[in-house]
Motif scaffolding. Sequence first.
Motif, PDB file in Angstrom:
ATOM      1  N   PRO A  91      39.479  27.535  43.464  1.00  0.00           N
ATOM      2  CA  PRO A  91      38.784  27.492  42.179  1.00  0.00           C
ATOM      3  C   PRO A  91      37.884  28.709  42.018  1.00  0.00           C
ATOM      4  O   PRO A  91      37.327  29.212  42.993  1.00  0.00           O
ATOM      5  CB  PRO A  91      37.951  26.203  42.256  1.00  0.00           C
ATOM      6  N   PRO A  92      37.715  29.207  40.790  1.00  0.00           N
ATOM      7  CA  PRO A  92      36.804  30.335  40.571  1.00  0.00           C
ATOM      8  C   PRO A  92      35.394  29.983  41.035  1.00  0.00           C
ATOM      9  O   PRO A  92      34.948  28.841  40.889  1.00  0.00           O
ATOM     10  CB  PRO A  92      36.858  30.537  39.054  1.00  0.00           C
ATOM     11  N   GLU A  93      34.712  30.968  41.594  1.00  0.00           N
ATOM     12  CA  GLU A  93      33.375  30.729  42.105  1.00  0.00           C
ATOM     13  C   GLU A  93      32.434  30.213  41.017  1.00  0.00           C
ATOM     14  O   GLU A  93      31.606  29.328  41.248  1.00  0.00           O
ATOM     15  CB  GLU A  93      32.823  32.030  42.705  1.00  0.00           C
ATOM     16  N   GLU A  94      32.549  30.767  39.796  1.00  0.00           N
ATOM     17  CA  GLU A  94      31.674  30.333  38.710  1.00  0.00           C
ATOM     18  C   GLU A  94      31.870  28.856  38.394  1.00  0.00           C
ATOM     19  O   GLU A  94      30.917  28.144  38.071  1.00  0.00           O
ATOM     20  CB  GLU A  94      31.935  31.151  37.436  1.00  0.00           C
ATOM     21  N   LEU A  95      33.123  28.382  38.487  1.00  0.00           N
ATOM     22  CA  LEU A  95      33.371  26.969  38.246  1.00  0.00           C
ATOM     23  C   LEU A  95      32.715  26.123  39.334  1.00  0.00           C
ATOM     24  O   LEU A  95      32.046  25.125  39.042  1.00  0.00           O
ATOM     25  CB  LEU A  95      34.880  26.708  38.197  1.00  0.00           C
ATOM     26  N   LEU A  96      32.911  26.516  40.598  1.00  0.00           N
ATOM     27  CA  LEU A  96      32.328  25.757  41.706  1.00  0.00           C
ATOM     28  C   LEU A  96      30.810  25.696  41.604  1.00  0.00           C
ATOM     29  O   LEU A  96      30.196  24.676  41.940  1.00  0.00           O
ATOM     30  CB  LEU A  96      32.743  26.370  43.044  1.00  0.00           C
ATOM     31  N   LEU A 798      37.952  57.709  43.450  1.00  0.00           N
ATOM     32  CA  LEU A 798      38.424  56.985  42.280  1.00  0.00           C
ATOM     33  C   LEU A 798      38.393  55.475  42.514  1.00  0.00           C
ATOM     34  O   LEU A 798      37.955  54.712  41.642  1.00  0.00           O
ATOM     35  CB  LEU A 798      39.850  57.412  41.922  1.00  0.00           C
ATOM     36  N   LEU A 799      38.851  55.035  43.679  1.00  0.00           N
ATOM     37  CA  LEU A 799      38.897  53.600  43.949  1.00  0.00           C
ATOM     38  C   LEU A 799      37.501  52.999  43.871  1.00  0.00           C
ATOM     39  O   LEU A 799      37.314  51.904  43.331  1.00  0.00           O
ATOM     40  CB  LEU A 799      39.523  53.339  45.325  1.00  0.00           C
ATOM     41  N   ASN A 800      36.528  53.702  44.404  1.00  0.00           N
ATOM     42  CA  ASN A 800      35.144  53.226  44.320  1.00  0.00           C
ATOM     43  C   ASN A 800      34.653  53.185  42.878  1.00  0.00           C
ATOM     44  O   ASN A 800      33.987  52.236  42.455  1.00  0.00           O
ATOM     45  CB  ASN A 800      34.220  54.118  45.160  1.00  0.00           C
ATOM     46  N   GLU A 801      35.005  54.224  42.126  1.00  0.00           N
ATOM     47  CA  GLU A 801      34.552  54.304  40.736  1.00  0.00           C
ATOM     48  C   GLU A 801      35.170  53.193  39.874  1.00  0.00           C
ATOM     49  O   GLU A 801      34.513  52.632  38.993  1.00  0.00           O
ATOM     50  CB  GLU A 801      34.906  55.665  40.140  1.00  0.00           C
ATOM     51  N   LEU A 802      36.438  52.868  40.133  1.00  0.00           N
ATOM     52  CA  LEU A 802      37.090  51.815  39.360  1.00  0.00           C
ATOM     53  C   LEU A 802      36.409  50.474  39.570  1.00  0.00           C
ATOM     54  O   LEU A 802      36.244  49.686  38.623  1.00  0.00           O
ATOM     55  CB  LEU A 802      38.575  51.724  39.735  1.00  0.00           C
ATOM     56  N   VAL A 803      36.025  50.188  40.795  1.00  0.00           N
ATOM     57  CA  VAL A 803      35.314  48.941  41.080  1.00  0.00           C
ATOM     58  C   VAL A 803      33.948  48.941  40.395  1.00  0.00           C
ATOM     59  O   VAL A 803      33.537  47.947  39.781  1.00  0.00           O
ATOM     60  CB  VAL A 803      35.164  48.726  42.599  1.00  0.00           C
ATOM     61  N   GLU A 804      33.248  50.066  40.489  1.00  0.00           N
ATOM     62  CA  GLU A 804      31.918  50.149  39.860  1.00  0.00           C
ATOM     63  C   GLU A 804      32.008  49.982  38.346  1.00  0.00           C
ATOM     64  O   GLU A 804      31.174  49.296  37.730  1.00  0.00           O
ATOM     65  CB  GLU A 804      31.268  51.491  40.202  1.00  0.00           C
ATOM     66  N   LYS A 805      33.010  50.589  37.726  1.00  0.00           N
ATOM     67  CA  LYS A 805      33.177  50.454  36.274  1.00  0.00           C
ATOM     68  C   LYS A 805      33.459  49.005  35.896  1.00  0.00           C
ATOM     69  O   LYS A 805      32.940  48.494  34.899  1.00  0.00           O
ATOM     70  CB  LYS A 805      34.322  51.353  35.792  1.00  0.00           C
ATOM     71  N   ALA A 806      34.290  48.346  36.687  1.00  0.00           N
ATOM     72  CA  ALA A 806      34.610  46.950  36.400  1.00  0.00           C
ATOM     73  C   ALA A 806      33.378  46.073  36.556  1.00  0.00           C
ATOM     74  O   ALA A 806      33.155  45.135  35.775  1.00  0.00           O
ATOM     75  CB  ALA A 806      35.732  46.465  37.323  1.00  0.00           C
ATOM     76  N   GLN A 807      32.560  46.363  37.565  1.00  0.00           N
ATOM     77  CA  GLN A 807      31.323  45.603  37.740  1.00  0.00           C
ATOM     78  C   GLN A 807      30.379  45.810  36.561  1.00  0.00           C
ATOM     79  O   GLN A 807      29.693  44.882  36.126  1.00  0.00           O
ATOM     80  CB  GLN A 807      30.642  46.023  39.045  1.00  0.00           C
ATOM     81  N   ASP A 808      30.372  47.010  36.034  1.00  0.00           N
ATOM     82  CA  ASP A 808      29.476  47.333  34.924  1.00  0.00           C
ATOM     83  C   ASP A 808      29.972  46.729  33.605  1.00  0.00           C
ATOM     84  O   ASP A 808      29.188  46.182  32.823  1.00  0.00           O
ATOM     85  CB  ASP A 808      29.355  48.854  34.789  1.00  0.00           C
ATOM     86  N   ASP A 824      35.271  37.301  38.119  1.00  0.00           N
ATOM     87  CA  ASP A 824      34.830  37.155  39.514  1.00  0.00           C
ATOM     88  C   ASP A 824      34.344  38.464  40.125  1.00  0.00           C
ATOM     89  O   ASP A 824      34.073  38.509  41.328  1.00  0.00           O
ATOM     90  CB  ASP A 824      35.979  36.597  40.379  1.00  0.00           C
ATOM     91  N   ILE A 825      34.213  39.523  39.337  1.00  0.00           N
ATOM     92  CA  ILE A 825      33.902  40.840  39.907  1.00  0.00           C
ATOM     93  C   ILE A 825      32.519  40.877  40.563  1.00  0.00           C
ATOM     94  O   ILE A 825      32.279  41.663  41.478  1.00  0.00           O
ATOM     95  CB  ILE A 825      34.020  41.949  38.834  1.00  0.00           C
ATOM     96  N   ASP A 826      31.593  40.025  40.140  1.00  0.00           N
ATOM     97  CA  ASP A 826      30.259  39.962  40.752  1.00  0.00           C
ATOM     98  C   ASP A 826      30.028  38.626  41.450  1.00  0.00           C
ATOM     99  O   ASP A 826      28.882  38.221  41.666  1.00  0.00           O
ATOM    100  CB  ASP A 826      29.164  40.178  39.695  1.00  0.00           C
ATOM    101  N   SER A 827      31.113  37.941  41.811  1.00  0.00           N
ATOM    102  CA  SER A 827      30.982  36.624  42.410  1.00  0.00           C
ATOM    103  C   SER A 827      30.257  36.691  43.756  1.00  0.00           C
ATOM    104  O   SER A 827      30.407  37.650  44.519  1.00  0.00           O
ATOM    105  CB  SER A 827      32.370  36.002  42.615  1.00  0.00           C
ATOM    106  N   ALA A 836      38.975  40.217  42.919  1.00  0.00           N
ATOM    107  CA  ALA A 836      38.697  40.879  41.639  1.00  0.00           C
ATOM    108  C   ALA A 836      38.602  42.389  41.817  1.00  0.00           C
ATOM    109  O   ALA A 836      39.039  43.152  40.949  1.00  0.00           O
ATOM    110  CB  ALA A 836      37.402  40.329  41.047  1.00  0.00           C
ATOM    111  N   GLU A 837      38.036  42.828  42.924  1.00  0.00           N
ATOM    112  CA  GLU A 837      37.936  44.270  43.178  1.00  0.00           C
ATOM    113  C   GLU A 837      39.316  44.891  43.355  1.00  0.00           C
ATOM    114  O   GLU A 837      39.563  46.018  42.912  1.00  0.00           O
ATOM    115  CB  GLU A 837      37.068  44.511  44.418  1.00  0.00           C
ATOM    116  N   ARG A 838      40.222  44.149  43.998  1.00  0.00           N
ATOM    117  CA  ARG A 838      41.593  44.673  44.137  1.00  0.00           C
ATOM    118  C   ARG A 838      42.255  44.815  42.772  1.00  0.00           C
ATOM    119  O   ARG A 838      42.968  45.782  42.511  1.00  0.00           O
ATOM    120  CB  ARG A 838      42.412  43.751  45.055  1.00  0.00           C
ATOM    121  N   VAL A 839      42.017  43.832  41.898  1.00  0.00           N
ATOM    122  CA  VAL A 839      42.566  43.916  40.544  1.00  0.00           C
ATOM    123  C   VAL A 839      41.945  45.096  39.794  1.00  0.00           C
ATOM    124  O   VAL A 839      42.623  45.803  39.050  1.00  0.00           O
ATOM    125  CB  VAL A 839      42.316  42.602  39.779  1.00  0.00           C
ATOM    126  N   ALA A 840      40.647  45.322  40.000  1.00  0.00           N
ATOM    127  CA  ALA A 840      39.952  46.425  39.324  1.00  0.00           C
ATOM    128  C   ALA A 840      40.570  47.763  39.686  1.00  0.00           C
ATOM    129  O   ALA A 840      40.581  48.698  38.872  1.00  0.00           O
ATOM    130  CB  ALA A 840      38.473  46.409  39.695  1.00  0.00           C
TER     131      ALA A 840
END
Length: 926
Positions: A91-96, A798-808, A824-827, A836-840
């Motif tokens: 289950p998504p963390e936010e739901l739990l 780039l990989l780090n930047e993509l995660v940071e952008k998604a978090q923002d 779930d990017i900030d779960s 979520a970071e892998r998806v980002a």
Amino acid sequence: MSPPDAAPDDSALYLIDAMSLAYRAHYIFISRPLINSKGQNTSAAYGFTNSLLKLIEDHDIEHAAVVFDEGEEDTFRKEMYDDYKANRDPPPEELLENIPYIKEIVEGLDIPVLEVPGVEADDVIGALAKQAEADDADVVIVSPDKDFKQLLSDKVSIYKPAKGDQDFEIKTGDTFRDEYGLDPAQFVDMLALMGDSSDNVPGVYGIGEKTAQKLLREYHSVENLIDHADDLSGKRAREGMQEHAEEARLSKRLVRIRTELDVGLDWHELQRRELDEEKLTAVFQELEFDSFGDRLGIEGGEGSEEETDEDDPDLQFDFGPYEKVQELDPEAVDYEVVRTEEELHAFADRLGEEARYAFDAEATSRDPMTADLVGLSFSSEAERATYVPTPLPDDTPTDAVLDVLGPVLARDTEKLGHNLKYDLLLLKQHGVEVGGTLFDTMVAHYLVAPEENHNLDDVARSVLNYKMVPIADLIGDETDRDSMREVEVETAAPYACEDADISYRLADELEAQLEDGNVLDVAHDIEFPLVHVLATMEHTGIRLDTDVLDEILAGLEERLSGIEEEVFELAGEEFNINSTQQLGEILFEKLDLPVVSKTPTGKPSTKESVLQELSTEHEIPGLVLDWRSTYKLKSTYLDSLGELVHPETGRLHTSFNQTRTATGRLSSSDPNLQNIPIRTEMGRQIRRAFVPKDGWALLSADYAQIELRILAAMSGDDAMRATFQEGGDIHTDAAARVYGIDPEDVTPEQRSKAKEVNYGIPYGISPWGLAQRMRMPVDEAQDIIKQYRKSYPGVSQLLNELVEKAQDKGYAETLLGRRRYLPDIDSSNSNARSAAERVAVNMPIQGTQADMIKIAMNRIHDRLAGDDWATQMLLQVHDELVFEVPPDELDAAQTMIDDEMRDALPLDDVPVTVDMDTGDNWLEAH
């Protein structure tokens, strides 16, 4: 609201399935979650509470319970079948995080919260339902879970929450019998035959819902079907029951709700008396749900929703709990029916003057390639629509109706509609070509809310707060019901007109949402034009050589038999290779092989990675792996491909799905061509059965290493760009850099490892994952990844930047702006956050590739149509397009296709390369 005579009396027991309602509540708001001033996602608690209050307000509830899965212990089903629910995501963390609040709210409403260790909520509900039923009490189960249908009776009913608002759809024993032609108790047998992918219940291969109903009407139970398996007339059902009797028995045990369990509770004690106002006030203030306090007559505190709505634009969205849900009001709309040929001509003249209108087709089947047209509805103004039945009530035949409407539909005017590909295909089958630009509200909704459901009912609820007339009101539910052809015109007309009217109303709303989401250009430049392309491809289809299929099938069956004989000889006995329990007994008890890993219930695992490791210890594990891959190939493709050939065209017409994947990639079904294995010899052989017209050739055009080229362009990494600019081999180059050697000294093994890293890094591959893939020590895998990141610093950055952008931003996006939201990017849950970071990281790359090939498809389609080519585009699979080409166009087609694919989406200083070949079948051309 349910009709007065549909609800039980006030002494009824209401049993509420907590997690299914919480899941539903969470995902209703998935693209626009409810976030309070503390940053908490409160969607699940808000939606759950709203549904529960709706239930309490509409029914004077005295006896009730909210039932949760206890969750700490494995249940008997897991002990029985260790793959039970194995494919479910956590289950998504936010739901739990919402669950404790939901329990507090339920307790504050003085409704008992039930959790029984080691027992699933379904069984607790089932046991209490039967207990109350035995006392002649009415029982209402509140849940969207279909499994509860097996409990329906004269005393037990189900309130199924409808999607998009807080009404409930009522299921009773009588509605079940009307729907399925079976007794509710037989639903267990029906599920056992069909299987259940959500719970990973295997079922019987080859038997779906329709066949299951038919068989059970005649044979009544799974056990009786097994006893009469040899007598079954249908080949797939007969072979299914003969070969999968054990799976059917197991499935029935898994899906049957255990009503005889002693759950240590007496239903009479499940009473609600008075609110705990102090508890409710505290939790509502914590979550900022003060409007619920007002609704219950409880005084609220500071920081309520009402006080913040005016200030916070994120809370301006009306989530609908107090806004009356709109429904079809015959007095408020102007819906008309064309009844005569004279009226038809007058309507066609009026429609021809419209620059923009919505239309929808009614038909006899969901398959547009075999369906008959029943009617067309049109709308060019909100709350106004016209239905044109085919044939007309004055007996004007369908062909004559289309002779009048066809030229109007062909004009270069904008057409609106929902799932227009179906309508375009259906009309193509009836000789009508629809022209002009399209606005598909299903595709538009997919772009603004990719994780939500996109059928018209759901989109109307979500966007317009409108509840549409269910198709079941006209023709019944699912299978063995009437088709639209049997519905009287007067009854069908409002339903058909509503489809066109709502599609028209949705278009403007979704246009604004597309603009707000910065995906308006993606919609109009890529996705909407693609609807025309896919309809044409599906209508064209591809030729299938069934003789080749039969040859391959015979070879696979012979191979399966040979593997079985070898396994049985080595084991010293026969057993069911497909049974994990029986296989485990052979491997770990009889052969005493080492236990590599265990299932959650502590039993030795026989999963693929375990068998791979054990294959060095004994021959049987490796043979079982061969058997599984061969069997999967046979059951998934060889047993069904021939049956999918269209009886009139003689071709296979796969369906390309435009709104299924969150990355923007296309998928396909009936059959799923994306999953035909290409890395194995047996998988490749299936492509040999796909052939062109006599004398023509198949042409395959495949983007070469396109995702790595996109990665090079996005990252600006000098080393990776240089390799592509110089025409080098990116995998050899990566190996040389990782191992610190010259490219000419790279061994095949080193190149293979570098290739895994090249394709794994953008997908967030871990050292452990690489070690598993390459069967190397984790330390070595860690060193390779570390050295890779050093070798390509631009990629690493780039990989780090993509995660940071998604978090923002809360979402990932492609180069062209296609978005995927990542709640779930900030779960706080590391597993959910990592996923979520892998998806980002992955989505911008894979989604950009999807955009690129779609642009190419649109351009090639336009060239083929505009220049009057005979060449036809047939398939899209991953990075590949497949064409059917006459000999005299072959050279020109190759040049044109290469140009359009390379130029579809230029990459900054990184060349795009297309590999191309031709052949007498798909295997030769690829």
